[in-house]
Design a protein around this motif. Structure first.
Motif, mmCIF file in Angstrom:
data_model
loop_
_atom_site.group_PDB
_atom_site.id
_atom_site.type_symbol
_atom_site.label_atom_id
_atom_site.label_comp_id
_atom_site.label_asym_id
_atom_site.label_seq_id
_atom_site.Cartn_x
_atom_site.Cartn_y
_atom_site.Cartn_z
ATOM 1 N N GLU A 2 11.173 37.951 24.871
ATOM 2 C CA GLU A 2 11.643 37.744 23.505
ATOM 3 C C GLU A 2 12.540 38.929 23.169
ATOM 4 N N GLY A 23 8.494 35.350 30.737
ATOM 5 C CA GLY A 23 9.438 35.187 29.645
ATOM 6 C C GLY A 23 9.722 36.494 28.938
ATOM 7 N N MET A 78 13.542 33.494 26.194
ATOM 8 C CA MET A 78 13.817 32.743 27.415
ATOM 9 C C MET A 78 12.632 32.833 28.361
ATOM 10 N N LEU A 90 11.339 27.660 21.634
ATOM 11 C CA LEU A 90 11.130 27.646 23.083
ATOM 12 C C LEU A 90 9.769 27.059 23.415
ATOM 13 N N ARG A 110 15.776 35.657 19.857
ATOM 14 C CA ARG A 110 15.968 34.681 20.933
ATOM 15 C C ARG A 110 14.937 34.897 22.028
ATOM 16 N N ARG A 131 16.739 29.684 20.405
ATOM 17 C CA ARG A 131 17.056 30.628 19.319
ATOM 18 C C ARG A 131 15.840 31.400 18.852
ATOM 19 N N SER A 145 15.038 28.618 30.807
ATOM 20 C CA SER A 145 15.249 27.930 29.538
ATOM 21 C C SER A 145 15.342 28.976 28.441
ATOM 22 N N THR A 146 16.230 28.737 27.483
ATOM 23 C CA THR A 146 16.406 29.666 26.368
ATOM 24 C C THR A 146 16.364 28.905 25.045
#
Length: 70
Positions: free
Chosen positions: A23, A21, A30, A49, A28, A44, A41-42
């Motif tokens: 940041e 992942g 993902m 998350l 935000r 805010r 997957s993402t």
């Protein structure tokens, strides 16, 4: 002045799978759910998350800090 870089992490799921992942500086985040197909997957925020992955924990590369999911 230089912009901050994104920060990579690993999301350890409760069944043992580990997702890569990132940041971003704007908050935000993902994760790559399916690296074979490039699906992810993402959210805010990193907290939002992580909320989608019950009992997951985050591993940061720069220190031993890990965050447990609620």
């Amino acid at each position: 002045m230089t912009a901050p870089f994104a920060r990579g992490f690993r999301l350890h799921l409760r069944h043992g799978q580990v997702l890569d992942g990132v940041e971003f500086p704007n908050g935000r985040a993902m994760v790559m759910d399916d690296p074979m197909w490039g699906l992810g997957s993402t959210a805010r925020t990193l907290d939002l998350l992580q909320a989608g992955y019950p009992d997951a924990r985050i591993e940061w590369p720069d220190d031993a800090t890990e965050t447990d999911g609620d």
